[in-house]
Scaffold this motif. Structure first.
Motif, PDB file in Angstrom:
ATOM      1  N   UNK A  25       0.342  72.891  34.022  1.00  0.00           N
ATOM      2  CA  UNK A  25       0.672  71.754  34.877  1.00  0.00           C
ATOM      3  C   UNK A  25       1.833  70.969  34.263  1.00  0.00           C
ATOM      4  N   UNK A  26       2.468  70.158  35.102  1.00  0.00           N
ATOM      5  CA  UNK A  26       3.539  69.282  34.630  1.00  0.00           C
ATOM      6  C   UNK A  26       2.938  68.029  34.004  1.00  0.00           C
ATOM      7  N   UNK A  27       3.653  67.482  33.031  1.00  0.00           N
ATOM      8  CA  UNK A  27       3.245  66.194  32.459  1.00  0.00           C
ATOM      9  C   UNK A  27       4.247  65.096  32.829  1.00  0.00           C
ATOM     10  N   UNK A  28       5.207  65.425  33.677  1.00  0.00           N
ATOM     11  CA  UNK A  28       6.185  64.415  34.097  1.00  0.00           C
ATOM     12  C   UNK A  28       5.492  63.342  34.932  1.00  0.00           C
ATOM     13  N   UNK A  29       5.971  62.120  34.819  1.00  0.00           N
ATOM     14  CA  UNK A  29       5.452  61.030  35.628  1.00  0.00           C
ATOM     15  C   UNK A  29       4.139  60.442  35.151  1.00  0.00           C
ATOM     16  N   UNK A  30       3.658  60.864  34.001  1.00  0.00           N
ATOM     17  CA  UNK A  30       2.430  60.265  33.478  1.00  0.00           C
ATOM     18  C   UNK A  30       2.772  58.934  32.820  1.00  0.00           C
ATOM     19  N   UNK A  31       2.001  57.886  33.105  1.00  0.00           N
ATOM     20  CA  UNK A  31       2.342  56.561  32.575  1.00  0.00           C
ATOM     21  C   UNK A  31       2.026  56.443  31.094  1.00  0.00           C
ATOM     22  N   UNK A  64      -4.301  63.729  25.951  1.00  0.00           N
ATOM     23  CA  UNK A  64      -3.096  63.069  26.449  1.00  0.00           C
ATOM     24  C   UNK A  64      -3.072  61.666  25.845  1.00  0.00           C
ATOM     25  N   UNK A  65      -1.951  61.303  25.221  1.00  0.00           N
ATOM     26  CA  UNK A  65      -1.884  60.031  24.497  1.00  0.00           C
ATOM     27  C   UNK A  65      -0.812  59.115  25.097  1.00  0.00           C
ATOM     28  N   UNK A  66      -1.218  58.180  25.980  1.00  0.00           N
ATOM     29  CA  UNK A  66      -0.241  57.269  26.594  1.00  0.00           C
ATOM     30  C   UNK A  66       0.399  56.296  25.611  1.00  0.00           C
ATOM     31  N   UNK A 119      -7.986  61.222  27.699  1.00  0.00           N
ATOM     32  CA  UNK A 119      -6.825  60.334  27.662  1.00  0.00           C
ATOM     33  C   UNK A 119      -7.122  59.305  26.583  1.00  0.00           C
ATOM     34  N   UNK A 120      -6.280  59.255  25.579  1.00  0.00           N
ATOM     35  CA  UNK A 120      -6.527  58.393  24.424  1.00  0.00           C
ATOM     36  C   UNK A 120      -6.547  56.937  24.866  1.00  0.00           C
ATOM     37  N   UNK A 129      -4.977  51.169  35.413  1.00  0.00           N
ATOM     38  CA  UNK A 129      -3.945  51.252  34.396  1.00  0.00           C
ATOM     39  C   UNK A 129      -3.638  52.678  33.984  1.00  0.00           C
ATOM     40  N   UNK A 130      -2.807  52.831  32.935  1.00  0.00           N
ATOM     41  CA  UNK A 130      -2.350  54.154  32.510  1.00  0.00           C
ATOM     42  C   UNK A 130      -3.467  55.138  32.187  1.00  0.00           C
ATOM     43  N   UNK A 131      -4.561  54.648  31.614  1.00  0.00           N
ATOM     44  CA  UNK A 131      -5.659  55.553  31.260  1.00  0.00           C
ATOM     45  C   UNK A 131      -6.221  56.237  32.498  1.00  0.00           C
TER      46      UNK A 131
END
Length: 200
Positions: free
Chosen positions: A187-193, A146-148, A118-119, A50-52
């Protein structure tokens, strides 16, 4: 009854070791992640995948693409532990030199270059409150979150003393889609779920 400082320290050390033995005995048998703080044992029900997990893996890979040889952004075991402080934490991603990772048991927190979390959906205060207190106490110079849940995050640096103990003095917030600088690396944060992306 009065407890002398040395007796109190010895009692705290004994309690910490008992908690550590418990955490290590259940680590592979119960779901989630167990850590030890000044307040006791924290159980975070992090779900596999999953996202985490995707976020931790992507951040790790992106960092390793820009880091020099001899360093890695590790998203596995071991724990980071400071026995005198009575704290054992398990960062989602650990920036460290290969040589400092090549140890038996837990990693010395003074060898950690950056810790990244990752939260989790189940216990966000563990990352935003508990680790905000513990990581500067352990001397970890950079802490990134990082907080999804919200698609946001922050990087904390510049440890300084306060009446409540060491704290980070500088906070730089970011929104997913922006570049983020963690230590020396951007780094890029684009595309992180985000949580909910995998639901339907």
């Amino acid at each position: 009854m009065t407890v002398a400082p040395d007796d109190a320290r010895q009692g705290a050390s004994h309690l910490y070791r008992a908690m550590r033995d418990f955490v290590r005995s259940v680590d592979d048998t119960l779901p989630g992640k167990f850590e030890i703080t000044k307040e006791g044992i924290v159980h975070d029900m992090v779900s596999a995948g999953g996202p985490h997990e995707v976020t931790a893996a992507r951040v790790s890979r992106r960092l390793e693409r820009v880091m020099r040889d001899g360093l890695l952004a590790h998203n596995g075991t071991p724990d980071v532990e400071d026995v005198p402080e009575g704290v054992m934490r398990h960062p989602d991603v650990l920036v460290i030199a290969w040589a400092d990772l090549d140890v038996e048991g837990s990693v010395d927190p003074r060898a950690v270059i950056a810790a990244i979390e990752v939260v989790s959906r189940s216990n966000p205060d563990n990352d935003w409150v508990g680790k905000m207190r513990d990581y500067p106490l352990l001397g970890i110079p950079v802490y990134a979150v990082f907080d999804p849940r919200t698609g946001t995050g922050a990087v904390f640096t510049d440890i300084h003393p306060t009446p409540d103990g060491p704290r980070y003095a500088t906070r730089k917030d970011f929104v997913y889609g922006e570049d983020v600088t963690i230590g020396e690396w951007t780094i890029a944060t684009s595309g992180l779920p985000r949580y909910g992306d995998d639901e339907g």
